[in-house]
Motif scaffolding. Structure first.
Motif, short mmCIF file in Angstrom:
data_model
loop_
_atom_site.label_atom_id
_atom_site.label_comp_id
_atom_site.label_asym_id
_atom_site.label_seq_id
_atom_site.Cartn_x
_atom_site.Cartn_y
_atom_site.Cartn_z
N PRO A 4 0.83 -1.22 0.00
CA PRO A 4 0.00 0.00 0.00
C PRO A 4 0.86 1.26 0.00
CG PRO A 4 -0.73 -1.56 1.69
CD PRO A 4 0.55 -2.10 1.13
N ARG A 5 0.36 2.27 -0.67
CA ARG A 5 1.12 3.48 -0.92
C ARG A 5 1.72 4.10 0.35
NH1 ARG A 5 2.43 5.98 -5.25
NH2 ARG A 5 3.45 7.91 -4.72
N ASP A 6 0.95 4.13 1.42
CA ASP A 6 1.43 4.83 2.62
C ASP A 6 1.99 3.90 3.69
OD1 ASP A 6 0.59 7.22 1.45
OD2 ASP A 6 -1.45 6.90 2.16
N ALA A 7 2.17 2.64 3.35
CA ALA A 7 2.63 1.68 4.35
C ALA A 7 4.07 1.99 4.77
CB ALA A 7 2.55 0.27 3.79
N THR A 8 4.34 1.80 6.04
CA THR A 8 5.71 1.95 6.54
C THR A 8 6.36 0.57 6.63
OG1 THR A 8 5.05 1.61 8.83
CG2 THR A 8 4.97 3.88 7.99
N LEU A 9 7.67 0.58 6.92
CA LEU A 9 8.35 -0.70 7.14
C LEU A 9 7.66 -1.49 8.24
CD1 LEU A 9 12.21 -0.12 6.90
CD2 LEU A 9 10.52 -0.45 5.10
N ALA A 10 7.25 -0.79 9.30
CA ALA A 10 6.60 -1.48 10.42
C ALA A 10 5.28 -2.11 9.96
CB ALA A 10 6.36 -0.51 11.57
N ASP A 11 4.54 -1.41 9.10
CA ASP A 11 3.27 -1.96 8.60
C ASP A 11 3.50 -3.24 7.80
OD1 ASP A 11 1.92 0.24 9.63
OD2 ASP A 11 2.03 1.37 7.74
N VAL A 12 4.49 -3.18 6.93
CA VAL A 12 4.70 -4.29 6.00
C VAL A 12 5.41 -5.45 6.68
CG1 VAL A 12 5.80 -4.95 3.83
CG2 VAL A 12 4.79 -2.68 4.07
#
Lengths: 319, 319
Positions: A4-12
């Motif tokens: 996803p466009r706004d995902a951070t490393l922590a999200d992914v």
């Protein structure tokens, strides 16, 4: 799986991002085991490996407002591949380590990796492994493996009587950096040269073939690197400024800043041009220009400019 | 040139420190060109190279109040050498990158490098190159090159009917970390195990020789790594706790913290023990213990403990 466009490393997450990154790394035929195991396994035909490593630190070697992510990837690969070029060889396999804050946009990491892989593709090198971890600051850690056709060309082989020669753009990146530091974005050619250096990857192997006696890549500054050649070879080197090409756009920068444009050429790094020495009777390969001469070591300076001691900046120091 | 006791990296400078560090790196006979040129050149007899890379970040992978500099060097080398071990091979050449604040005591860098080289010496590996630069936070970036005797042992070769086996200390480092996190320093054996892991470097090549079908080193946690073997091999793995050894000092830690000591053994990493699978009729090499079994992949969990789904911590995640 698209990120996803706004995902951070922590999200992914670590494994999600690694799997996305690896999808951008095509593997050459010499790669028996690529990314995803405890280590990669490479088939080596030559009986030797040339290996080097380099770190790029955000705020020190790049700024995210000056270079986009792909630029950083290109630069990281280029400066490592240039080290193999400077041995007279060509890189074939690289590892890419990334330490970064958890809130870094995952897209930044993906685009950096794409740029990195694209630069590697210029010499058909594969990205065979890596590591991803969290840190306060972005650090890109690269190692490169390569091969030379015959013997490696060292820094220590220059001999009195040799000519000093240069191949590749020199002073462009330093000009670009000076522009960015002043908050400008043009002349664009120089800024682009800083963002994506274009090391002359064919020049190292060609120089080795032509009998180069020493080679080094200019990462820190022409005079600084000439100094390394002189020191390691036990010789003195004189650089002749009338043979140096001052890139046209540098004149504009120099007149705007009141600087001598030659200072960018003599003291600038980051273009990863190749500097080398050849026997005086060698036929220089295409793209190489004689810019000086090698003499006997004296009590004087290791490197002179037009026969005189140089008192301008000679290059970059890391501490 | 000895470095003054209180000198910082900035005091000593990049080149001064590099020259001091390199003096601690003896070079093996396979090193044709060692540190000091644009790249190192290694003689490779085997026709292949096994390569891996790992980053250690201060505050994330080590703390300077928990580990001295030499410990950090030992750990950095150990976790990289363990990756080659996990392919059934042995590391022969490493690069060491250090990014660090300018006010870091130069002695820290020297002692870290000494520890690093000492660990490499355990398997006769050479430190052939590196990089040194400035950063806000200490990052140690290592790459390792090695060789296997025959074929590399991958994560993907486990087959139903194989046994799961373990070699090396497991749970010790996790216990040591738990102790340090609570502000204590004993039991000392566990704290030391965390500071200086002792990967069973002979176990990887011995496992390969004995016909191991898959291998992985336990850096993140026994169950997490078993999960990697199961996923990559397309099998299910059951770990039997009655075959796991709970180190004696862990009982004391567990009773002090109210934890089940087995959680350290099942979820702990950092010891770099080797986990592998072997055909049921293979004679396991010395030091290896059967701790479970490989079965067909089902709809159930990849990894079970005593036949049941496990709901404790299985390992470390990086983001």
């Amino acid at each position: 799986m698209p990120i996803p466009r706004d995902a951070t490393l922590a999200d992914v997450g670590e494994f999600g991002l690694i799997s996305e990154l690896v999808s951008h790394f095509p593997q050459g035929e010499h790669v028996l085991v690529g990314p995803g195991d405890d280590a990669a396994v490479l088939r080596i035909k030559q009986g030797h490996v040339v290996v080097s490593t380099d770190l790029l630190v955000e705020g020190r070697h790049f700024r995210r407002d000056w270079c986009d992510a792909a630029d950083v990837g290109h630069r990281a690969a280029a400066q490592n591949l240039a080290d193999i070029n400077a041995m007279g060889g060509t890189g074939h396999s690289l590892t890419l380590g990334l330490a970064a804050p958890a809130d870094l946009p995952a897209r930044w990491a993906v685009e950096m990796a794409e740029g990195f892989a694209a630069e590697c593709g210029l010499v058909d090198a594969s990205v065979v492994g890596g590591d991803l971890t969290r840190a306060d600051q972005i650090v890109v850690a690269v190692s490169v493996l390569g091969a030379v056709r015959k013997a490696p060309i060292l820094r220590s082989g220059a001999r009195p009587g040799d000519v000093l020669a240069l191949c590749g753009r020199q002073g462009w990146a330093a000009g670009g950096l000076a522009i960015l530091k002043r908050g400008f974005r043009s002349p664009r050619a120089l800024v682009e040269a800083y963002r994506r250096p274009e090391p002359p990857y064919a020049a190292g192997p060609a120089a080795a073939e032509a009998g180069a006696t020493s080679l080094i890549d200019i990462s820190d500054g022409l005079l600084a690197e000439a100094g390394h050649l002189a020191a390691d070879s036990g010789v003195a080197i004189d650089v002749r400024t009338d043979s140096l090409v001052v890139p046209e756009p540098l004149h504009a920068v120099a007149s705007a800043t009141g600087a001598d444009p030659l200072t960018f050429v003599l003291g600038g790094g980051d273009d990863h041009a190749l500097l080398g020495t050849f026997p005086a009777d060698a036929a220089l390969p295409e793209g190489w220009t004689v810019i000086g001469a090698v003499g006997e070591r004296t009590d004087g300076p290791l490197v002179t400019v037009d026969g005189e001691e140089y008192d301008g900046p000679t290059g970059w120091t890391h501490f």
